[in-house]
Design a protein around this motif. Structure first.
Motif, PDB file in Angstrom:
ATOM      1  N   HIS A   1      33.845 -72.787   5.362  1.00 60.30           N
ATOM      2  CA  HIS A   1      32.482 -73.083   4.681  1.00 60.30           C
ATOM      3  C   HIS A   1      31.274 -71.946   5.024  1.00 60.30           C
ATOM      4  O   HIS A   1      30.465 -71.769   3.865  1.00 60.30           O
ATOM      5  N   LYS A  30      33.919 -88.015   6.418  1.00 60.51           N
ATOM      6  CA  LYS A  30      33.865 -87.054   5.392  1.00 60.51           C
ATOM      7  C   LYS A  30      33.793 -85.702   5.981  1.00 60.51           C
ATOM      8  O   LYS A  30      33.871 -84.476   5.395  1.00 60.51           O
ATOM      9  N   GLY A  31      33.538 -85.751   7.311  1.00 59.36           N
ATOM     10  CA  GLY A  31      33.411 -84.331   7.986  1.00 59.36           C
ATOM     11  C   GLY A  31      32.236 -83.913   8.043  1.00 59.36           C
ATOM     12  O   GLY A  31      31.161 -84.349   7.198  1.00 59.36           O
ATOM     13  N   TYR A  32      31.858 -82.836   8.605  1.00 59.38           N
ATOM     14  CA  TYR A  32      30.347 -82.224   8.921  1.00 59.38           C
ATOM     15  C   TYR A  32      29.817 -81.694   7.591  1.00 59.38           C
ATOM     16  O   TYR A  32      28.961 -82.239   7.054  1.00 59.38           O
ATOM     17  N   HIS A  33      30.521 -80.845   6.936  1.00 62.51           N
ATOM     18  CA  HIS A  33      30.228 -80.194   5.819  1.00 62.51           C
ATOM     19  C   HIS A  33      29.775 -80.908   4.341  1.00 62.51           C
ATOM     20  O   HIS A  33      29.162 -80.761   3.924  1.00 62.51           O
ATOM     21  N   ARG A  34      30.974 -81.913   4.446  1.00 63.95           N
ATOM     22  CA  ARG A  34      30.940 -82.673   3.187  1.00 63.95           C
ATOM     23  C   ARG A  34      29.949 -83.757   3.316  1.00 63.95           C
ATOM     24  O   ARG A  34      29.630 -84.558   2.195  1.00 63.95           O
ATOM     25  N   HIS A  40      41.621 -74.923  12.759  1.00 63.10           N
ATOM     26  CA  HIS A  40      40.269 -75.567  12.440  1.00 63.10           C
ATOM     27  C   HIS A  40      40.229 -75.735  10.976  1.00 63.10           C
ATOM     28  O   HIS A  40      39.489 -75.487  10.064  1.00 63.10           O
ATOM     29  N   ASP A  49      43.436 -80.142   2.839  1.00 65.78           N
ATOM     30  CA  ASP A  49      43.854 -80.723   4.330  1.00 65.78           C
ATOM     31  C   ASP A  49      45.269 -81.225   4.277  1.00 65.78           C
ATOM     32  O   ASP A  49      45.837 -81.193   5.394  1.00 65.78           O
ATOM     33  N   ASN A  67      38.869 -82.191  17.066  1.00 68.25           N
ATOM     34  CA  ASN A  67      40.239 -81.366  16.551  1.00 68.25           C
ATOM     35  C   ASN A  67      39.718 -80.623  15.338  1.00 68.25           C
ATOM     36  O   ASN A  67      40.624 -79.794  14.919  1.00 68.25           O
ATOM     37  N   HIS A  68      38.640 -80.852  14.867  1.00 69.16           N
ATOM     38  CA  HIS A  68      38.542 -80.241  13.580  1.00 69.16           C
ATOM     39  C   HIS A  68      37.107 -79.462  13.662  1.00 69.16           C
ATOM     40  O   HIS A  68      35.939 -79.665  12.923  1.00 69.16           O
ATOM     41  N   SER A  69      37.081 -78.662  14.626  1.00 72.79           N
ATOM     42  CA  SER A  69      35.812 -78.558  15.323  1.00 72.79           C
ATOM     43  C   SER A  69      35.157 -77.261  14.842  1.00 72.79           C
ATOM     44  O   SER A  69      33.838 -77.244  14.354  1.00 72.79           O
ATOM     45  N   THR A  70      35.707 -76.290  14.631  1.00 71.46           N
ATOM     46  CA  THR A  70      35.135 -74.850  14.414  1.00 71.46           C
ATOM     47  C   THR A  70      34.348 -74.774  13.030  1.00 71.46           C
ATOM     48  O   THR A  70      34.781 -75.451  11.943  1.00 71.46           O
ATOM     49  N   GLY A  71      33.614 -73.909  12.941  1.00 71.23           N
ATOM     50  CA  GLY A  71      33.132 -73.671  11.383  1.00 71.23           C
ATOM     51  C   GLY A  71      31.644 -74.532  11.261  1.00 71.23           C
ATOM     52  O   GLY A  71      31.517 -74.515  10.146  1.00 71.23           O
ATOM     53  N   THR A 106      40.604 -79.215   9.122  1.00 73.83           N
ATOM     54  CA  THR A 106      40.111 -80.171   8.291  1.00 73.83           C
ATOM     55  C   THR A 106      38.739 -80.013   7.430  1.00 73.83           C
ATOM     56  O   THR A 106      38.170 -79.285   8.195  1.00 73.83           O
ATOM     57  N   GLY A 107      38.711 -80.825   6.645  1.00 71.38           N
ATOM     58  CA  GLY A 107      37.278 -81.081   6.027  1.00 71.38           C
ATOM     59  C   GLY A 107      36.872 -79.851   4.971  1.00 71.38           C
ATOM     60  O   GLY A 107      35.858 -79.615   4.511  1.00 71.38           O
ATOM     61  N   PHE A 108      38.113 -79.151   4.389  1.00 69.07           N
ATOM     62  CA  PHE A 108      37.687 -78.120   3.302  1.00 69.07           C
ATOM     63  C   PHE A 108      37.669 -79.128   2.141  1.00 69.07           C
ATOM     64  O   PHE A 108      36.713 -79.051   1.293  1.00 69.07           O
ATOM     65  N   ASP A 109      38.716 -79.762   1.991  1.00 67.17           N
ATOM     66  CA  ASP A 109      39.059 -80.317   0.754  1.00 67.17           C
ATOM     67  C   ASP A 109      40.150 -81.134   1.037  1.00 67.17           C
ATOM     68  O   ASP A 109      41.120 -80.759   1.580  1.00 67.17           O
ATOM     69  N   ARG A 110      40.173 -82.195   0.356  1.00 63.28           N
ATOM     70  CA  ARG A 110      41.198 -83.279   0.498  1.00 63.28           C
ATOM     71  C   ARG A 110      42.599 -82.587   0.387  1.00 63.28           C
ATOM     72  O   ARG A 110      43.268 -82.815   1.096  1.00 63.28           O
TER      73      ARG A 110
END
Lengths: 232, 232, 232, 232
Positions: free
Chosen positions: B24, A21-25, B108, B117, A107-111, B110-114
């Motif tokens: 985020h 799900k990634g960090y934020h989700r 940077h 992404d 790869n989906h590092s920042t933020g 991925t991980g926003f929203d399906r």
DNA sequence: GATGAATGAGTCTTCATTCAT
DNA sequence: GATGAATGAAGACTCATTCAT
């Protein structure tokens, strides 16, 4: 359960959630549900969400650092290309083992968080430095053509990162072959042309189709010969 | 204010916030404070945070798509290397103009929203396809050595992405030179060795230091000569 | 457009929206979209949402008040039952014309606004008073049995409200018949038994099935005869 | 606090707020302030405002359903009028206990939410069905005159609803008497006239004033005698 | 008069973290 | 140590109303 064992257990489950799900989700509820522990228990082992993520990150970066070894020069050492190949394979092997997490982390590092972001940036910076130093060394040794070694180092790093990302999304079993392709591409990209020339004949005679599947990783000659000459 | 103008204004400010803080960590309050508009005004133009981000993304991807042109073959066309160079420069120029945002959007991601992404993944997939097709074409034309063109395409894409990321963090003014370095590295990485050999002499005689600063982008020969031969 | 005409137009459209979605779920945007006017224009004619609703309510209550006439006694007047019947028919006819609105206003009333609520409560209170006074009069005239006229008045009012609500949801064309049923039920409920007795014979002889569809509203005798005796 | 106990507590307070302010004017802040819990705590027990309202509604409808029992016929059963009286008293007793809420839930129902509205409409539909069936049965048994039993069922339901609404606004302690009035009104409204006739004498002789206060609920004869005849 | 862009108070909802048991 | 109920700050989104053009 032993303190350390419990920690591992939670880390293990958290890893999967973060990966998916990634960090934020990802939220604490997800983690504790999967790890089957109470809310409070989580905070007994980790200060907060950032903390557990950072620990996973530290583990990963540490493991990667240990797998990326500095080029050693000496008559008793494998030639540089061999050392690069070994590094690359070790890295790709690890990525394959820890696919999702590696992807998230690398790869989906920042933020995430200023500090976490910095750790990742810093890691890459160090890897880039290492690549650049290798290139500079190669130039000194007349193996590498003159170029903007910083820019080229970024290109090489980027190429590897991208392959890693792909690997984490779409499993591939022929990691060795993949490593060879990257190595081949990278070495040719930086090698002094004369070094390539000398082997032109060999390659021409070999009628094996190289594209899409070298016969076997071991035989995959690629361009790695260019660093085979005596280095002293 | 005119509807469109206000939209642009909000987009403009949102872009900067997103660029500095990431998706985020950016909240609507940040955006409206910077754009000096009321909360409700924001929702007059965008459905939600995701919506405005998606619009910026769409703009960016669209612009990039238009700047990455398919290789055209024909006697009235610039040679392939020239076309690649033009593509690369156009991309880097754009990145330079829209530094921070490009980074957020492209690196940077991925991980926003399906759905978001997927748009990004899809964009990269298409670019990779294009690179791969170019390589396949190059092989047919006996310009490119045989290799796993998919893997190499990823390496090239990754290299560019990394350079873009660096460029977005640390401004550089010599984009043309940078483009040349990437091009040089990439072309040598894929070129058939014989093509490199033929120019060895020329290069040797040229005493200009290539590393860290080609004399001028226009003269920067690099390895692009390899695609200069007649294509028919 | 004339001020008054424009007002009517907006009221007309608002009525439909209110009827379909209720007061709270209706918003100004709905109304102006349907009325095809600008946001500001709405506020040129009505102070606020409450205001337009109140106006519709006032129209409705006014219309209803005019259709519910006080019982008049006198030899030149129709007998009481006839007057009740006429009242009932006028009310049901109106409900049929303004189905949805009536329902919203009369049956799903409370919770809008203290003041609006009070208007409706007040309206019903007055109607109840009127019913109660009629009953008290009936008792004086020896037509109505002794009873708690207040409680019975509520029962009668409630019965009518329920029928109205049903009518607004499911159209029926035989309003006259429906009115007769209500009247019959109500009059029998309050009539002195002796008055019913006297007509037993007539009714027994009539073989027409009364249930579910009196032959015709005009012939529908019901129990209204009970108030047919001379009133002086 | 125990999970269930806390739930009850919140429900309890919410009930009062809903009753006083209605659904739409009630907000979560009101509820948590009265229940003296934190915002988050509310959402620990209920998904949202609609959810807690629905639960109160479900409780209420459930309780009412259990108090409205189907008429049972048999020599060992109380006569129908007695059963109706018992139903009515049970309902009014409950309304008296849960005055405000009942009113909100039952009488000012529509416009909350499509689904909630439907639950209420459905509840009333079922009650109406039950009343109608009782009437049809009464006709078969020659106790009830022929009539449009659906329309009459609505009248009866409406009467009870209105009384309930009044009761919830203005407390009355003589619920039994009230029940008697409703019953009396309703039974006379539907009874076959011959049944009423037979008791004319009795009633005439009884000098007790019936209006506004039957001597005592227990003695309140009303018209319920009409269903006292043997049913087999 | 007419317009519709702008406003911002008001609400709902989430979720990382704490703490009494 | 373990638990999970409680917390409340943070943030998203709505919509009736205003007002400059």
């Amino acid at each position: 359960m032993e303190r350390q064992a419990r920690r591992e257990q939670v880390l293990h489950h958290a890893k999967h959630i973060f990966a998916r799900k990634g960090y934020h989700r990802t939220n604490i509820a997800d983690i504790i549900a999967r790890a089957r522990i109470a809310r409070g228990t989580f905070y007994l082992y980790f200060q907060n969400k950032r903390d557990i993520f950072e620990e996973l990150l530290a583990q990963t970066l540490g493991e990667l650092r240990s797998r990326i070894q500095r080029l050693r020069i000496g008559s008793d050492q494998p030639n540089p290309a061999e050392q690069l190949r070994a590094n690359l394979r070790r890295v790709l092997d690890f990525v394959l083992d820890e696919r999702e997490l590696t992807d998230i982390l690398l790869n989906h590092s920042t933020g995430f968080d200023r500090e976490i972001d910095e750790q990742i940036v810093d890691f890459y910076e160090r890897v880039t430095d290492q690549i650049q130093r290798s290139l500079d060394l190669g130039i000194e040794m007349n193996l590498v053509r003159r170029c903007d070694t910083r820019a080229v180092a970024y290109c090489i790093l980027g190429g590897i990162k991208e392959i890693v990302g792909q690997l984490s999304r779409n499993r591939r079993d022929d990691v060795a072959v993949l490593a060879e392709e990257i190595l081949d591409f990278g070495l040719r990209g930086v090698a002094r042309p004369e070094l390539l020339e000398s082997v032109k004949m060999e390659r021409e005679q070999s009628s094996a189709p190289v594209s899409h599947g070298v016969a076997g990783a071991e035989q995959a000659a690629g361009a790695s010969f260019i660093f085979r000459p005596k280095l002293d």
